[in-house]
Design an enzyme around this catalytic site. Structure first.
Site, PDB file in Angstrom:
ATOM      1  CG  HIS A 172     -39.675  19.674  27.020  1.00 17.64           C
ATOM      2  ND1 HIS A 172     -39.580  18.971  28.201  1.00 17.64           N
ATOM      3  CD2 HIS A 172     -40.449  20.758  27.309  1.00 17.64           C
ATOM      4  CE1 HIS A 172     -40.262  19.594  29.151  1.00 17.64           C
ATOM      5  NE2 HIS A 172     -40.804  20.672  28.635  1.00 17.64           N
ATOM      6  CB  THR A 181     -43.142  13.478  34.702  1.00 14.49           C
ATOM      7  OG1 THR A 181     -42.738  14.828  34.941  1.00 14.49           O
ATOM      8  CG2 THR A 181     -44.616  13.348  34.981  1.00 14.49           C
ATOM      9  CB  SER A 182     -39.422  14.653  38.837  1.00 18.69           C
ATOM     10  OG  SER A 182     -38.994  15.507  37.796  1.00 18.69           O
ATOM     11  NE  ARG A 224     -28.056  11.066  25.930  1.00 21.24           N
ATOM     12  CZ  ARG A 224     -26.715  10.989  26.003  1.00 21.24           C
ATOM     13  NH1 ARG A 224     -25.984  12.065  26.001  1.00 21.24           N
ATOM     14  NH2 ARG A 224     -26.104   9.832  26.072  1.00 21.24           N
ATOM     15  CE1 TYR A 269     -30.594  17.428  24.053  1.00 20.95           C
ATOM     16  CE2 TYR A 269     -29.063  19.260  23.800  1.00 20.95           C
ATOM     17  CZ  TYR A 269     -30.101  18.647  24.486  1.00 20.95           C
ATOM     18  OH  TYR A 269     -30.634  19.233  25.597  1.00 20.95           O
TER      19      TYR A 269
HETATM   20  P1  NAD Z   1     -37.127  13.530  35.509  1.00 23.90           P
HETATM   21  O1  NAD Z   1     -35.788  12.965  35.139  1.00 23.90           O
HETATM   22  O2  NAD Z   1     -37.172  14.814  36.220  1.00 23.90           O
HETATM   23  O3  NAD Z   1     -37.939  12.489  36.410  1.00 23.90           O
HETATM   24  C1  NAD Z   1     -38.035  11.151  36.036  1.00 23.90           C
HETATM   25  C2  NAD Z   1     -39.180  10.508  36.779  1.00 23.90           C
HETATM   26  O4  NAD Z   1     -39.295   9.175  36.285  1.00 23.90           O
HETATM   27  C3  NAD Z   1     -38.967  10.410  38.298  1.00 23.90           C
HETATM   28  O5  NAD Z   1     -40.159  10.803  38.960  1.00 23.90           O
HETATM   29  C4  NAD Z   1     -38.668   8.919  38.513  1.00 23.90           C
HETATM   30  O6  NAD Z   1     -39.123   8.442  39.775  1.00 23.90           O
HETATM   31  C5  NAD Z   1     -39.453   8.299  37.378  1.00 23.90           C
HETATM   32  N1  NAD Z   1     -39.000   6.968  36.969  1.00 23.90           N
HETATM   33  C6  NAD Z   1     -37.761   6.427  37.023  1.00 23.90           C
HETATM   34  N2  NAD Z   1     -37.783   5.169  36.540  1.00 23.90           N
HETATM   35  C7  NAD Z   1     -39.072   4.917  36.170  1.00 23.90           C
HETATM   36  C8  NAD Z   1     -39.738   3.807  35.599  1.00 23.90           C
HETATM   37  N3  NAD Z   1     -39.098   2.662  35.309  1.00 23.90           N
HETATM   38  N4  NAD Z   1     -41.058   3.901  35.356  1.00 23.90           N
HETATM   39  C9  NAD Z   1     -41.751   5.039  35.644  1.00 23.90           C
HETATM   40  N5  NAD Z   1     -41.163   6.125  36.190  1.00 23.90           N
HETATM   41  C10 NAD Z   1     -39.843   6.067  36.444  1.00 23.90           C
HETATM   42  O7  NAD Z   1     -37.970  13.554  34.179  1.00 23.90           O
HETATM   43  P2  NAD Z   1     -38.999  14.616  33.636  1.00 23.90           P
HETATM   44  O8  NAD Z   1     -39.960  14.987  34.699  1.00 23.90           O
HETATM   45  O9  NAD Z   1     -39.492  14.055  32.355  1.00 23.90           O
HETATM   46  O10 NAD Z   1     -38.112  15.913  33.317  1.00 23.90           O
HETATM   47  C11 NAD Z   1     -36.889  15.732  32.644  1.00 23.90           C
HETATM   48  C12 NAD Z   1     -36.680  16.590  31.405  1.00 23.90           C
HETATM   49  O11 NAD Z   1     -35.510  16.044  30.753  1.00 23.90           O
HETATM   50  C13 NAD Z   1     -37.785  16.436  30.403  1.00 23.90           C
HETATM   51  O12 NAD Z   1     -38.220  17.706  30.134  1.00 23.90           O
HETATM   52  C14 NAD Z   1     -37.178  15.836  29.156  1.00 23.90           C
HETATM   53  O13 NAD Z   1     -37.253  16.735  28.063  1.00 23.90           O
HETATM   54  C15 NAD Z   1     -35.723  15.643  29.438  1.00 23.90           C
HETATM   55  N6  NAD Z   1     -35.285  14.222  29.292  1.00 23.90           N
HETATM   56  C16 NAD Z   1     -35.817  13.465  28.286  1.00 23.90           C
HETATM   57  C17 NAD Z   1     -35.461  12.119  28.161  1.00 23.90           C
HETATM   58  C18 NAD Z   1     -36.076  11.318  27.037  1.00 23.90           C
HETATM   59  O14 NAD Z   1     -36.450  11.880  25.999  1.00 23.90           O
HETATM   60  N7  NAD Z   1     -36.240   9.976  27.180  1.00 23.90           N
HETATM   61  C19 NAD Z   1     -34.562  11.549  29.065  1.00 23.90           C
HETATM   62  C20 NAD Z   1     -34.020  12.367  30.098  1.00 23.90           C
HETATM   63  C21 NAD Z   1     -34.411  13.707  30.195  1.00 23.90           C
END
Ligand code: NAD
Length: 230
Positions: free
Chosen positions: A104, A171-172, A56, A53
């Site tokens: 989160h 979001t997935s 990150r 972290y």
């Molecule tokens: P995920 O990684 O499961 O899914 C990412 C989604 O974003 C996918 O559906 C993908 O198709 C889409 N995507 C990819 N590029 C994109 C773009 N340019 N524009 C729009 N959409 C795009 O993410 P999630 O559903 O948020 O779950 C992941 C978990 O991991 C979260 O709970 C979060 O806490 C954590 N996380 C956070 C960060 C952050 O804070 N930026 C980064 C990675 C993971």
């Protein structure tokens, strides 16, 4: 004033240079998610998790909000907007959004290991093993690990129940309980989803905008401004 709720996931920050994890074979910056994001991993290997972290956090402090974060702020002049984000980054805040619920946790903060409500801003990027709270207890990243309760889900549900318009971005829709939030919206709530990839979820009643966030969010914002304010 109509109420707009925006539910964001890792995809909205992808174009700022922060990688999502489900786009890279379940790895998050080369780590297995279960090694760095589970409560058990924190208990077993706090040094690795703290270091992960810290990296990150360093990255978040180096990147900038992108067009999608910025476009959302345009809605605030004419609507009551609440962002519910699964992201731990602070890019919505830095773009200027006012009301943000972090489901989160927040990467820029730490909390006491004995009281998650005892929250501190981290100065710089590094949380150290020696950092302690006001009672001498160790600090941990202010992150909701998999396997922990999600205290902000209750206020998030209340906000969704009031929404006239819901915009879901990047979001997935596989991380529970965030994935269920859209089902709390009332009948007649207009729903949009922006993602370059169709999520494996029931999208009936949702306008799917198959675009990257920078392009798709602008389209949705302009459609809402044109339709609702005509
Ligand atoms: P995920 O990684 O499961 O899914 C990412 C989604 O974003 C996918 O559906 C993908 O198709 C889409 N995507 C990819 N590029 C994109 C773009 N340019 N524009 C729009 N959409 C795009 O993410 P999630 O559903 O948020 O779950 C992941 C978990 O991991 C979260 O709970 C979060 O806490 C954590 N996380 C956070 C960060 C952050 O804070 N930026 C980064 C990675 C993971």
């Amino acid at each position: 004033m109509k109420k707009i709720v925006v539910l964001t996931g890792a995809g909205i920050s992808a174009e700022s240079g922060i990688s999502t994890f489900r786009d890279s074979d379940g790895l998050w910056e080369n780590h297995r998610v279960e090694d760095v994001a589970n409560f058990d991993s924190w208990e077993k290997n706090p040094d690795l998790v703290r270091q992960f972290y810290n990296e990150r956090r360093k990255q978040v402090l180096e990147v900038q909000p992108n067009e999608a974060h910025k476009q959302l702020t345009r809605l605030e002049n004419d609507f009551d907007v609440t962002i519910i984000t699964q992201n731990i980054d602070n890019l919505h805040e830095r773009a200027g959004s006012k009301k943000i619920i972090h489901l989160h946790g927040e990467i820029t903060k730490a909390c006491s290991v004995s009281d998650a409500n005892e929250i501190y801003d981290i100065q710089g990027y590094e949380l150290k093993a020696s950092d302690i709270d006001k009672n001498g207890q160790a600090l941990r990243p202010f992150i909701v690990f998999f396997g922990e309760a999600v205290p902000m889900i209750e206020p998030a549900i209340k906000v969704c129940e009031q929404a006239d318009i819901l915009i879901i971005i990047g979001t997935s829709l596989v991380v529970y309980p965030a994935s269920g939030l859209m089902h709390y919206c009332k009948k007649g709530c207009k729903k949009y989803l922006v993602d370059p990839k169709r999520p494996n979820a029931d999208l009936s009643g949702i306008t799917f905008v198959q675009e990257k966030a920078s392009v798709g969010v602008k389209k949705v914002v302009e459609e809402i401004l044109a339709k609702e304010l005509e």
